[in-house]
Design an enzyme around this catalytic site. Structure first.
Site, PDB file in Angstrom:
ATOM      1  N   ARG A   1      -2.948   1.557  11.546  1.00 15.89           N
ATOM      2  CA  ARG A   1      -3.699   0.960  12.645  1.00 15.89           C
ATOM      3  C   ARG A   1      -3.723   1.944  13.803  1.00 15.89           C
ATOM      4  NH1 ARG A   1      -5.893  -2.125  10.095  1.00 15.89           N
ATOM      5  NH2 ARG A   1      -6.105  -4.380  10.270  1.00 15.89           N
TER       6      ARG A   1
ATOM      7  N   GLU B   1     -10.526   2.112  18.770  1.00 21.30           N
ATOM      8  CA  GLU B   1     -11.697   2.333  17.923  1.00 21.30           C
ATOM      9  C   GLU B   1     -12.737   1.228  18.132  1.00 21.30           C
ATOM     10  OE1 GLU B   1      -9.459   2.251  14.157  1.00 21.30           O
ATOM     11  OE2 GLU B   1     -10.568   0.432  13.622  1.00 21.30           O
TER      12      GLU B   1
ATOM     13  N   ILE C   1       0.849  -1.206   0.000  1.00 21.91           N
ATOM     14  CA  ILE C   1       0.000   0.000   0.000  1.00 21.91           C
ATOM     15  C   ILE C   1       0.882   1.254   0.000  1.00 21.91           C
ATOM     16  CG2 ILE C   1      -1.782   1.281   1.269  1.00 21.91           C
ATOM     17  CD1 ILE C   1      -2.681  -1.536   2.384  1.00 21.91           C
TER      18      ILE C   1
ATOM     19  N   HIS D   1     -12.377   4.226   9.737  1.00 19.58           N
ATOM     20  CA  HIS D   1     -11.693   3.012   9.263  1.00 19.58           C
ATOM     21  C   HIS D   1     -12.330   2.505   7.960  1.00 19.58           C
ATOM     22  CE1 HIS D   1      -9.167  -0.658  10.719  1.00 19.58           C
ATOM     23  NE2 HIS D   1      -9.177  -0.570   9.395  1.00 19.58           N
ATOM     24  N   ILE D   2     -12.256   3.349   6.921  1.00 20.56           N
ATOM     25  CA  ILE D   2     -12.923   3.010   5.656  1.00 20.56           C
ATOM     26  C   ILE D   2     -11.961   2.947   4.468  1.00 20.56           C
ATOM     27  CG2 ILE D   2     -15.215   3.856   6.317  1.00 20.56           C
ATOM     28  CD1 ILE D   2     -14.537   6.463   4.721  1.00 20.56           C
TER      29      ILE D   2
ATOM     30  N   ILE E   1      -3.385   5.704   8.002  1.00 16.90           N
ATOM     31  CA  ILE E   1      -4.341   4.688   7.509  1.00 16.90           C
ATOM     32  C   ILE E   1      -3.854   3.300   7.917  1.00 16.90           C
ATOM     33  CG2 ILE E   1      -5.265   6.022   5.571  1.00 16.90           C
ATOM     34  CD1 ILE E   1      -3.401   4.213   3.767  1.00 16.90           C
TER      35      ILE E   1
HETATM   36  C1  8YV Z   1     -10.544  -3.902   7.095  1.00 17.51           C
HETATM   37  C2  8YV Z   1      -8.084  -3.192   7.268  1.00 17.51           C
HETATM   38  O1  8YV Z   1     -11.695  -3.330   6.605  1.00 17.51           O
HETATM   39  O2  8YV Z   1      -7.446  -4.904   5.798  1.00 17.51           O
HETATM   40  C3  8YV Z   1      -7.190  -4.292   6.816  1.00 17.51           C
HETATM   41  O3  8YV Z   1      -6.171  -4.534   7.496  1.00 17.51           O
HETATM   42  O4  8YV Z   1      -7.749  -2.454   8.121  1.00 17.51           O
HETATM   43  C4  8YV Z   1      -9.423  -3.004   6.628  1.00 17.51           C
HETATM   44  O5  8YV Z   1      -9.288  -3.158   5.247  1.00 17.51           O
HETATM   45  C5  8YV Z   1     -10.691  -4.085   8.589  1.00 17.51           C
HETATM   46  O6  8YV Z   1      -9.551  -4.552   9.182  1.00 17.51           O
HETATM   47  C6  8YV Z   1     -11.844  -5.042   8.895  1.00 17.51           C
HETATM   48  O7  8YV Z   1     -11.460  -6.379   8.836  1.00 17.51           O
END
Ligand code: 8YV
Length: 326
Positions: free
Chosen positions: A241, A270, A159, A288-289, A239
């Site tokens: 954690r 959260e 990412i 968290h979107i 973005i």
């Molecule tokens: C998820 C995320 O929506 O993939 C990840 O690590 O943080 C998000 O894409 C979230 O963790 C729900 O499982």
């Protein structure tokens, strides 16, 4: 009585994914999406060989000790800090996540949050909605330049690389990054990114984006000391954690203008949000979107389902995180 293996889908999920799972398994699902307590999760896992989880289900030694039939936990997320991976491996449980399918969508969102933060979109929208816009003025909501500025990325996985490419190729940004180790030369060239120390990154970046996985060592990667190293004009985007940023220290730094602004999609504890973050104006807050588009969430759910089918029916998980001995 059903001869299919029994699994639990611990959260609500796309009905078509449930239907596909039901072709192979005796499925207990949670379409009401009421979060299970640890006790309830353990109780519902009795007799189950697999579980479909999201970031909200914690899987650790205490739970596994109560679930002798369990063989695989398939997380619908690329991050897996809800898993105690060593405990799962020791208990012989296969863990899987959903890499790749969310990379570009999450990088899009990271860049969107960077732009919204730099250009003060949330703050100015609140101003407009409050009826405070009475006239134009030359410096009203003047923000930070994005194009041509220096982008600092902490955590240069898939990412992070996607955000680097967007910055370098789309916006002519100078990209620097810090990571556990430098990327290979070809990947660095594709991202037009230069490896620097975390200190150099914090001191020189105009926009800092956090995309590193959570671990005990990554806890409070950004706290008061790191915020003090940043330029007063700089912005910070998380973005990654919750817990990677010290949210109380961030709220104080935003209030004191130690840094200019922040964009935050993930929070310590959260869905609770530090109350001070809710009262500072110069922060864009989202729930968290970053991976939340329907095609991407469907691809994530499909991959988690395919991991359950792959392992329990065909003997091989697609994207395993571990390789337990038994
Ligand atoms: C998820 C995320 O929506 O993939 C990840 O690590 O943080 C998000 O894409 C979230 O963790 C729900 O499982």
């Amino acid at each position: 009585m059903s001869t299919k293996p029994a699994i639990l889908v611990a959260r609500a999920v796309f009905p078509e994914v449930l239907q596909r799972l039901a072709q192979h398994f005796d499925v207990e699902s949670n379409q009401d999406d009421v979060l299970y307590t640890a006790e309830e999760l353990a109780q519902r896992l009795q007799g189950k060989v697999g579980v479909f989880t999201t970031g909200s289900e914690r899987i650790g030694a205490a739970l596994l000790a109560q679930c002798p039939d369990l063989r695989i936990c398939a997380n619908m997320a690329v991050g897996y800090n809800n898993f105690d991976l060593p405990a799962m491996t020791a208990a012989g449980i296969v863990a899987t996540n959903t890499p790749d399918v969310l990379t570009e969508t999450t990088a899009d969102f990271g860049f969107a949050l960077l732009m919204a933060t730099a250009r003060r979109m949330a703050e100015s929208e609140h101003f407009l909605r409050a009826g405070l816009w009475t006239r134009w003025s030359y410096d009203m909501f003047a923000g930070a330049e994005v194009h041509g500025s220096t982008l600092g990325i902490i955590g240069m996985g898939r990412i992070g690389q996607g955000i680097a490419r967007r910055g370098a190729l789309g916006f002519g940004m100078k990209v620097i990054y810090s990571n556990r180790k430098p990327l290979d030369a070809a990947t660095e060239a594709a991202c037009q990114a230069r490896f620097v120390s975390k200190t150099e990154l914090l001191q020189t970046a105009d926009h800092v984006v956090l995309v590193l996985p959570y671990s005990a060592e990554a806890h409070h990667t950004i706290g008061a000391a790191e915020l003090a190293m940043m330029k007063p004009t700089a912005t910070l985007v998380n973005i990654a954690r919750g817990g990677i940023v010290d949210d109380a220290a961030l709220a104080a730094a935003l209030r004191n203008r130690t840094i200019a602004a922040a964009g935050i999609d993930v929070f310590e504890g959260e869905p609770s949000v530090h109350p001070d973050l809710l009262t500072v104006p110069n922060v864009v807050l989202t729930p968290h979107i970053a991976s939340a588009t329907i095609p991407t969430r469907l691809a994530m759910a499909d991959l988690a389902a395919d991991n359950l089918i792959g392992f329990l029916i065909h003997g091989k998980a697609l994207t395993p995180l571990n390789a337990p001995a038994h």
